[in-house]
Design an enzyme around this catalytic site. Structure first.
Site, PDB file in Angstrom:
ATOM      1  CG  LEU A  69      -4.511  -1.537  -7.592  1.00 48.12           C
ATOM      2  CD1 LEU A  69      -4.486  -1.553  -6.068  1.00 48.12           C
ATOM      3  CD2 LEU A  69      -4.426  -0.111  -8.109  1.00 48.12           C
ATOM      4  CB  CYS A  70      -7.410  -6.322  -8.916  1.00 48.89           C
ATOM      5  SG  CYS A  70      -7.579  -7.370  -7.455  1.00 48.89           S
ATOM      6  CG  HIS A  71     -12.897  -3.863  -6.546  1.00 46.79           C
ATOM      7  ND1 HIS A  71     -14.181  -4.331  -6.553  1.00 46.79           N
ATOM      8  CD2 HIS A  71     -12.932  -2.719  -5.831  1.00 46.79           C
ATOM      9  CE1 HIS A  71     -14.956  -3.492  -5.880  1.00 46.79           C
ATOM     10  NE2 HIS A  71     -14.217  -2.509  -5.420  1.00 46.79           N
ATOM     11  CB  ILE A  98      -8.600   0.192  -6.185  1.00 45.10           C
ATOM     12  CG1 ILE A  98      -8.697   1.713  -6.372  1.00 45.10           C
ATOM     13  CG2 ILE A  98      -9.962  -0.442  -6.405  1.00 45.10           C
ATOM     14  CD1 ILE A  98      -7.463   2.343  -6.902  1.00 45.10           C
TER      15      ILE A  98
END
Length: 112
Positions: A69-71, A98
């Protein structure tokens, strides 16, 4: 090919293998994790910034299902590919990161 899993589909993706506790690997920077984070439900949350993954890969278990998971999904896609190239068989990218988690799955998670 790295699986692309929407936040709403993550629980189902994790459920495909109940042999080990699944991991959501948050590869964002510490300030990003402080700004917005997920609440672990049925998985372990591990935060390792993307640039630290090569040096800290031993902290991850190749036997576990790991969703990255990242931005927005670009950094996590790169980390997922790196893990797959290093012997991790069950790896996915959280599509939309996210930001998608907040807009599609849990609106209590702040957007930034």
């Amino acid at each position: 090919m790295i699986d692309q899993v929407r936040p709403s589909e993550l629980a189902d993706w994790f459920a495909h293998d109940a042999s080990a506790q699944p991991v959501l690997l948050d590869v964002r920077e510490p300030w990003e994790v402080q700004t917005a984070s997920v609440v672990p439900q049925g998985f372990t949350l591990v935060a390792i910034p993307m640039n630290e993954i090569p040096a800290r890969i031993s902290e991850l278990d190749p036997a576990q299902r790991i969703a990255c998971l990242c931005h927005h999904g670009a950094r996590s896609q790169r980390v997922a590919a790196f893990l797959a190239q290093n012997g991790f068989a069950e790896v996915a990218n959280v599509a939309g990161g996210i930001d998608a988690w907040s807009s599609q799955h849990d609106p209590s998670v702040p957007r930034y």
